[in-house]
Design an enzyme around this catalytic site. Structure first.
Site, short mmCIF file in Angstrom:
data_model
loop_
_atom_site.label_atom_id
_atom_site.label_comp_id
_atom_site.label_asym_id
_atom_site.label_seq_id
_atom_site.Cartn_x
_atom_site.Cartn_y
_atom_site.Cartn_z
N HIS A 41 -2.90 0.03 -3.83
CA HIS A 41 -3.76 0.64 -2.82
C HIS A 41 -4.12 2.11 -3.50
O HIS A 41 -5.46 2.22 -3.61
CB HIS A 41 -3.16 0.32 -1.45
CG HIS A 41 -4.12 1.01 -0.49
ND1 HIS A 41 -4.48 2.15 -0.10
CD2 HIS A 41 -5.25 0.31 0.26
CE1 HIS A 41 -5.39 2.14 1.03
NE2 HIS A 41 -5.88 1.07 1.11
N ASP A 49 -7.76 0.94 -3.79
CA ASP A 49 -9.17 0.96 -2.81
C ASP A 49 -9.49 2.47 -3.25
O ASP A 49 -8.86 3.69 -2.88
CB ASP A 49 -8.42 1.00 -1.58
CG ASP A 49 -9.60 1.10 -0.18
OD1 ASP A 49 -10.80 1.25 -0.71
OD2 ASP A 49 -9.11 0.82 0.91
N GLN A 93 -11.97 -8.51 1.87
CA GLN A 93 -10.96 -8.33 2.69
C GLN A 93 -11.13 -8.52 4.23
O GLN A 93 -12.60 -8.33 4.54
CB GLN A 93 -10.49 -6.74 2.74
CG GLN A 93 -9.42 -6.59 3.86
CD GLN A 93 -8.91 -5.11 3.97
OE1 GLN A 93 -8.07 -5.08 4.91
NE2 GLN A 93 -9.50 -4.19 3.24
N THR A 143 -4.40 -3.34 8.47
CA THR A 143 -4.71 -1.85 8.39
C THR A 143 -3.11 -1.24 8.63
O THR A 143 -2.18 -2.02 9.24
CB THR A 143 -5.26 -1.17 9.48
OG1 THR A 143 -5.06 0.16 9.85
CG2 THR A 143 -4.94 -1.76 10.97
N CYS A 144 -2.67 -0.18 8.14
CA CYS A 144 -1.34 0.47 8.28
C CYS A 144 -1.30 0.88 9.64
O CYS A 144 -0.27 0.96 10.12
CB CYS A 144 -1.48 1.77 7.18
SG CYS A 144 -2.99 2.85 7.79
N GLU A 174 -11.36 -1.83 -4.66
CA GLU A 174 -11.81 -2.16 -3.55
C GLU A 174 -12.69 -1.25 -2.98
O GLU A 174 -12.27 -0.04 -3.19
CB GLU A 174 -10.64 -2.47 -2.44
CG GLU A 174 -11.14 -2.45 -1.08
CD GLU A 174 -10.11 -2.71 -0.03
OE1 GLU A 174 -10.12 -2.68 1.18
OE2 GLU A 174 -8.91 -2.94 -0.65
N ASP A 218 -15.08 -4.16 1.34
CA ASP A 218 -14.15 -3.81 2.58
C ASP A 218 -15.32 -3.08 3.54
O ASP A 218 -15.51 -3.70 4.50
CB ASP A 218 -13.26 -2.87 2.05
CG ASP A 218 -12.59 -2.01 3.26
OD1 ASP A 218 -12.38 -2.53 4.37
OD2 ASP A 218 -11.53 -1.23 2.98
N GLN A 252 0.74 -1.15 0.05
CA GLN A 252 0.03 0.00 -0.04
C GLN A 252 0.79 1.29 0.03
O GLN A 252 1.93 1.36 0.71
CB GLN A 252 -0.90 0.11 1.16
CG GLN A 252 -0.45 -0.25 2.53
CD GLN A 252 -1.45 -0.09 3.73
OE1 GLN A 252 -2.57 0.34 3.56
NE2 GLN A 252 -1.18 -0.57 4.70
N LYS A 293 -10.56 -8.03 7.45
CA LYS A 293 -9.50 -6.88 8.12
C LYS A 293 -9.29 -7.33 9.53
O LYS A 293 -10.13 -7.22 10.48
CB LYS A 293 -10.47 -5.57 8.24
CG LYS A 293 -9.60 -4.34 8.17
CD LYS A 293 -10.41 -3.18 7.26
CE LYS A 293 -9.80 -2.12 7.02
NZ LYS A 293 -9.91 -1.04 6.22
#
Length: 424
Positions: free
Chosen positions: A194, A236, A329, A360-361, A273, A307, A172, A331
């Site tokens: 991403h 996304d 996804q 997640t980041c 996404e 998502d 991403q 998550k």
């Protein structure tokens, strides 16, 4: 080997908490932050520092293993649990959670994780971040007690045969969607970029800006990528296609835009996404089904990825059962216990929906490594490079953890073979 202690230390995560609703309503950037008032409950600012809880589990031989409680960047949005505040939740882990788990056999990973998953404190289920982080530590504890890999513990719990090659990693880019993506091309990342297309400015009032970006992806991938590079583009759009076109999503205007995206991405496959966000799970599924059927009828080969409103294990089941997406996804922080993410991947088996083990980041290196083991144990279709938005660090962490684990498993299997041969 029994668990003798559980300890919780507030810490940082790999990125930030962002008030998604405020951003979608037009909050303007002020350097790295945003101008304006937050609108989602629990936020003090539109962007604020990400938090984690470092969970240490002590075993009776004195070994200490770790898991990290984290929550997604866009906490409190799309039906998720509220903003995760470490100082508030750390006492829950050292109190009721420790009371329940201390004294248990560390090798009983699935039983321990399920006990955690079902716990309630004062009538409320534990925050997903608590279940996520403590279950990572339980997985690490079981692997340590059994002197094996976390991949093998998870595979035994789920009844799977682990992958023998690294699962394709999805990089991403964050908002630095050009420089970071060029890094990905040089490293030959299999799924990318991403791109964080979360505003009309980034997609274009008629989608033209995204089309230009996809054309750039093709050109630069061919210039910078290794020989025989065959990337899969995954973008996304945070519901922005729905923002600029609105429903119904099977009408010509929308389908034609997806056809233009497919043409721009050729010869590479394309995944979009979160094409829309209509505000609740039932309507989101209906809109995704409508779009997917419209694309299929028109012969447009662009995959769509669920998502928004696909957060819990039950949400994943609902999207898969409805045939609402080509990929879901999973998550990971939103599903709670890390074994639930593995079970969600398994739920996709035998369907025409592939499992993207995401996250997640805003996680940590510890949670990212734990998820790499889930990806290997379940042989997911793809897994996310995390944490952070700098790309390189997250890609290194996830890819190297999978490679190291595969090499260790090969050595262990060779040792077993040699021992059997020697006995014969």
């Amino acid at each position: 080997m029994n668990i003798t202690g559980i300890y919780a230390t507030p810490g940082y995560s790999g990125f930030f908490f962002d008030d998604q609703r405020a951003i979608k309503q037009g909050a303007e950037h002020d350097g790295f932050t945003y101008v304006g008032e937050p609108v989602t409950e629990g936020f003090d600012e539109i962007r604020q520092a990400g938090e984690s809880i470092i969970v240490d589990i002590e075993l009776e031989d004195g070994t200490v293993v770790r898991g990290d409680c984290t929550a997604v960047q866009y906490s409190g949005a799309g039906g998720r649990d509220p903003l995760f505040k470490a100082e508030e939740y750390a006492p829950v882990i050292e109190g009721p959670v420790a009371d329940e788990l201390v004294g248990r056999d560390a090798t009983d990973f699935l039983d321990n994780a399920e006990t955690l998953e079902e716990m309630e404190v004062e009538g409320d289920r534990l925050h997903t971040a608590i279940r996520y982080g403590v279950s990572q530590a339980l997985l690490a504890a079981a692997a340590e007690a059994e002197q094996t890999t976390q991949t093998d513990v998870m595979a035994d719990a789920l009844g799977t045969e682990p992958a023998t090659e690294p699962v394709p990693v999805f990089g991403q880019s964050g908002d630095d969607r050009y420089n970071n993506t060029e890094k990905m091309f040089v490293k030959g990342v299999p799924v990318l970029p991403h791109a964080l297309i979360n505003s009309v400015e980034k997609i274009g009032e008629n989608g033209e800006t995204l089309l230009e970006y996809v054309e750039w992806l093709v050109e630069r991938s061919q210039e910078l990528g290794p020989d025989d590079y065959d990337p899969r583009f995954h973008i996304d759009v945070y519901g922005m296609i729905g923002e600029i076109f609105d429903g119904p999503y099977d009408r010509d205007e929308v389908v034609d835009y997806f056809a233009a995206l497919e043409e721009a991405a050729a010869p590479y496959p394309l995944q979009i996404e979160g094409p829309m966000d209509v505000g609740n799970r039932e309507d989101q599924i209906a809109a995704m089904v409508e779009l997917r059927e419209g694309l299929e009828a028109a012969g447009v080969d662009v995959d769509i990825v669920a998502d928004e409103w696909c957060n819990t294990f039950e949400d994943v089941q609902a999207f898969v059962d409805a045939g609402a997406a080509d990929l879901v996804q999973i998550k990971t922080p939103d599903l709670g216990g890390i074994h639930r993410s593995g079970q969600a991947v398994r739920y996709c088996e035998g369907t025409d929906t592939r499992a993207y083990l995401g996250g997640t980041c805003n996680e940590t290196e510890t949670s990212a490594r734990a998820c790499a083991h889930v990806a290997l144990a379940t042989d997911a279709a793809q897994t996310l490079a995390k944490p952070g938005m700098g790309f390189d660090e997250g890609y290194m962490i996830v890819e190297n953890e999978m490679r190291r684990t595969i090499a260790r498993r090969e050595r262990d299997q060779q040792t077993e073979t040699d021992e059997i041969t020697a006995d014969d």
